[in-house]
Motif scaffolding. Structure first.
Motif, mmCIF file in Angstrom:
data_model
loop_
_atom_site.group_PDB
_atom_site.id
_atom_site.type_symbol
_atom_site.label_atom_id
_atom_site.label_comp_id
_atom_site.label_asym_id
_atom_site.label_seq_id
_atom_site.Cartn_x
_atom_site.Cartn_y
_atom_site.Cartn_z
ATOM 1 N N ALA A 1 28.600 72.334 12.910
ATOM 2 C CA ALA A 1 29.567 72.436 14.009
ATOM 3 C C ALA A 1 30.854 73.100 13.532
ATOM 4 N N LEU A 2 31.356 72.674 12.367
ATOM 5 C CA LEU A 2 32.555 73.284 11.807
ATOM 6 C C LEU A 2 32.349 74.783 11.602
ATOM 7 N N ALA A 3 31.170 75.143 11.099
ATOM 8 C CA ALA A 3 30.871 76.553 10.820
ATOM 9 C C ALA A 3 30.853 77.373 12.104
ATOM 10 N N VAL A 4 30.136 76.900 13.123
ATOM 11 C CA VAL A 4 29.999 77.693 14.346
ATOM 12 C C VAL A 4 31.306 77.746 15.123
ATOM 13 N N ILE A 5 32.067 76.651 15.121
ATOM 14 C CA ILE A 5 33.368 76.655 15.807
ATOM 15 C C ILE A 5 34.298 77.660 15.150
ATOM 16 N N SER A 6 34.306 77.711 13.826
ATOM 17 C CA SER A 6 35.192 78.650 13.116
ATOM 18 C C SER A 6 34.832 80.096 13.447
ATOM 19 N N VAL A 7 33.521 80.387 13.509
ATOM 20 C CA VAL A 7 33.083 81.748 13.829
ATOM 21 C C VAL A 7 33.498 82.126 15.251
ATOM 22 N N ILE A 8 33.274 81.212 16.195
ATOM 23 C CA ILE A 8 33.604 81.506 17.600
ATOM 24 C C ILE A 8 35.101 81.694 17.777
ATOM 25 N N VAL A 9 35.889 80.827 17.169
ATOM 26 C CA VAL A 9 37.351 80.957 17.264
ATOM 27 C C VAL A 9 37.802 82.289 16.687
ATOM 28 N N TYR A 10 37.228 82.659 15.549
ATOM 29 C CA TYR A 10 37.586 83.947 14.927
ATOM 30 C C TYR A 10 37.245 85.111 15.843
ATOM 31 N N HIS A 11 36.088 85.068 16.462
ATOM 32 C CA HIS A 11 35.671 86.175 17.315
ATOM 33 C C HIS A 11 36.450 86.226 18.634
ATOM 34 N N LEU A 12 36.927 85.080 19.096
ATOM 35 C CA LEU A 12 37.775 85.090 20.284
ATOM 36 C C LEU A 12 39.119 85.728 19.967
#
Length: 665
Positions: A14-25
């Protein structure tokens, strides 16, 4: 063989995917958010190796069973997202963008998209990469390639025998771990030295072998070590006591937080920096204790739930962001409303795909043949059929049928039928009045090549011929200092041949017409000296050889986003306001070049002779865009049109050039 479930791993996902999504936003919010992918790599190496290793040592391993589990786990939801993305991409993307998308989609059928994106972008952080709807699948290709190699490597290491003192022995576990560790170190070393070698540099971010193998293998090493802990009670190992597990998992978590906050695209990545999040993740995975603080945090129900749907979240988020930008025609999602809509859409689609596709298919108990055909072969055949049918006759462009021909003419850089020989060494690259001896030579990069049709028209109008020798700068720059900076070893032989051919052509010519894309030299601190030093020296060199030198101005550059908007509106036959299309970014570099060469060469801007209405409407000319494949290259179709307008007004200039060119020896 099933592993004992650890909820904290889902929390880590969850930490990994949230970080990726936040970065891409918005990459300003979390500069190192892209490192979430590296966390996934370590987790993947950890879990997959534990499964394979246990099955091999218990003689239960089967390639068929292993790959069926991988197929059931990964491919159904993957191809579902790809096909949904394809439909929306077909509706929103421009025809050439959609063709590129289909090419990238085709590469997913043989798990090669990481290499495709390395070859077809300027890197992960390149602006072109940000417009590719399935760019994020590069990481899945890396994992699939790893899944192919890892079982073979482990089987080889675990089954190998060697003779010693009349005994047949296997490699012990410590030796196997050492071998995996050495391979991991080599992988990280290749990533670290990649800037020194053009091939490694090009593929560094996307390749399995440069850094990524190291991350996956660190997970593998921890997975094998963890098996020892699983087989023996943690209480017997003081390092896995409550106190030590807290200390090490907190250190690992701090390493991840540091990476997300402070490692950014400014750093070489993957590289030695990659060890920080990689080892941080490894510490969390290895020093597991059900009652430790970090385990309890990562085992919180909301995090565990996000971790369970993390694969679907990862698959959906990037196409939604890219295609939303395309639909909204914005470079950055700047309002809360945009962020909210995209996030909600991503969550809803991920939940639906998890419960209706991912979860049921993962539990599929049917045969390997069923999984292979239904989940892999049929979707792949569908994708390949769409690709090859569309490639052959562009049948999917039917909704733009009335405008597609003019669109293609505008998007075309140089007509292949005109044979302008850009990037080609050919003695027949002579244009204009070909009955005349070619004593005028056009040289430079692609920004010189796009003047070829204009000079072809000028030669026909004023009776002189022009030989054209142009090459993309990434292959071989004309200016010596620029070649030294680029030092592109993969093109070394090609560049050597090009320069030899160019020097011979220069010796034969009376007039040298030269230009290049000076704007990106001017605004780059490392290369600006090329404009201020190398360019005047190069012109002095030509002057000493008795050559007349003409430097052509760089054409006005466009705002890339407005450029895309224009073509979309053009295809749907809708009026588009073009007042914001010019970026004016080239003006400073043009003025700079003029001032440093004005006493050494003629500085000439063909577009200065457009009439006032044409100047006012530029870059639109006769209701068509004058630019082709991007925001700084003219297209041939419109260039020939404006050339016929300006050439009569340039009579004095070109007649003088023609006299010099046609002067008998």
């Amino acid at each position: 063989m099933h592993l004992k479930y650890r909820p904290d791993i889902d929390g880590l996902r969850a930490l990994a995917v949230i970080s990726v999504i936040v970065y891409h936003l918005n990459n300003h919010w979390l500069p190192g958010g892209f490192i979430g992918v590296d966390v996934f790599f370590v987790i993947s190496g950890f879990l997959i190796t534990k499964i394979i290793y246990r099955e091999i040592i218990s003689n239960q391993f089967s390639f068929k069973n292993f790959y069926q589990r991988r197929i059931n786990r990964i491919l159904p939801v993957f191809f579902s997202v790809m096909l949904c993305t394809s439909f929306v991409a077909w509706y929103l993307l421009l025809p050439d963008e959609f063709m590129l998308f289909l090419r990238s989609l085709k590469s997913t059928t043989y798990f090669w998209e990481n290499m495709f994106f390395a070859k077809n972008t300027g890197g992960y952080w390149d602006s072109s990469a940000e417009q590719m709807p399935i760019l994020h699948t590069w990481s899945l290709a890396v994992e699939e390639q790893f899944y192919i190699l890892l079982p073979l490597i482990l089987l080889l290491l675990l089954k190998i025998r060697f003779q010693t003192e009349n005994k047949l022995l296997r490699l012990n576990i410590n030796t196997i771990l050492l071998i995996l560790f050495v391979i991991a170190i080599i992988s990280f070393a290749l990533a670290q030295i990649s800037p020194k070698y053009s091939f490694l540099n090009k593929y560094n971010y996307y390749s399995l072998f440069t850094g990524r193998a190291g991350e996956l293998l660190i997970g593998s090493i921890v997975g094998i070590l963890q098996i020892k802990i699983d087989e023996h009670s943690p209480k017997k190992n003081y390092l896995h006591s409550f106190i030590f597990t807290n200390i090490f998992t907190i250190i690992g978590s701090i390493a991840l937080i540091f990476s997300f906050l402070f490692i950014s695209k400014k750093y070489l990545f993957p590289s030695i920096w990659t060890l920080i999040p990689t080892l941080g993740t490894a510490l969390i995975l290895y020093f597991y204790h059900p009652k430790s603080i970090i385990t309890r945090i990562f085992s919180l129900i909301p995090l565990v739930y996000i971790g369970k749907i993390s694969y679907s979240l990862y698959l959906w988020h990037w196409p939604i962001i890219v295609l939303a930008k395309k639909y909204l025609f914005i470079e950055h999602l700047v309002t809360f409303k945009h962020y909210a809509y995209i996030t909600i859409t991503c969550i809803i689609l991920s939940i639906l795909s998890f419960y209706f596709i991912e979860k049921p298919c993962r539990k599929n108990n049917k045969s390997f043949k069923f999984s292979l055909i239904i989940y892999y072969i049929l979707p792949s055949l569908l994708i390949l059929s769409i690709y090859y049918i569309h490639k052959k006759n562009r049948s999917l462009d039917f909704r733009f049928e009335k405008r597609i021909k003019l669109y293609n003419l505008q998007k075309q850089f140089l007509d292949p039928q005109s044979n302008f020989c850009h990037n080609v060494i050919n003695d027949n690259c002579i244009f204009g009045d070909t009955s005349k001896e070619p004593s005028i030579l056009l040289i430079g990069d692609s920004n010189a090549a796009h003047y070829g049709p204009y000079l072809d028209e000028a030669g026909k109008y004023y009776h002189f011929s022009v030989k054209i020798i142009t090459n993309d700068r990434h292959v071989c720059a004309v200016l010596p200092d620029e070649r030294a900076i680029l030092s592109l070893k993969e093109f070394e032989n090609e560049c050597t041949e090009f320069i030899k051919y160019l020097n011979k052509a220069i010796d034969k010519a009376r007039i040298i017409i030269f230009t290049n894309r000076q704007e990106n030299l001017y605004y780059n601190i490392k290369t600006r000296f090329i404009l201020s030093n190398s360019l005047p020296k190069f012109i002095d060199f030509l002057n000493k050889k008795g050559k007349k030198v003409i430097f052509l101005a760089q054409v006005p550059m466009l705002n890339a986003n407005e450029y895309d908007k224009y073509y979309y509106y053009f295809l749907i036959n809708k009026t588009f306001d073009t007042h914001n299309m010019l970026s004016h970014i080239e003006e400073k570099s043009n003025n700079f070049v003029y001032n440093i060469i004005k006493n050494k060469a003629l500085y000439f801007n063909p577009l200065n002779d457009l009439d006032e209405n044409s100047k006012k409407s530029w870059p639109i000319y006769n209701s068509l865009l004058a630019y082709s494949k991007d925001n700084n290259h003219l297209n041939e179709y419109v260039t020939r049109q404006w050339a016929k307008e300006v050439l009569p007004k340039q009579k004095a200039f070109w007649e003088r050039i023609a006299r010099i060119a046609n002067k008998s020896n």
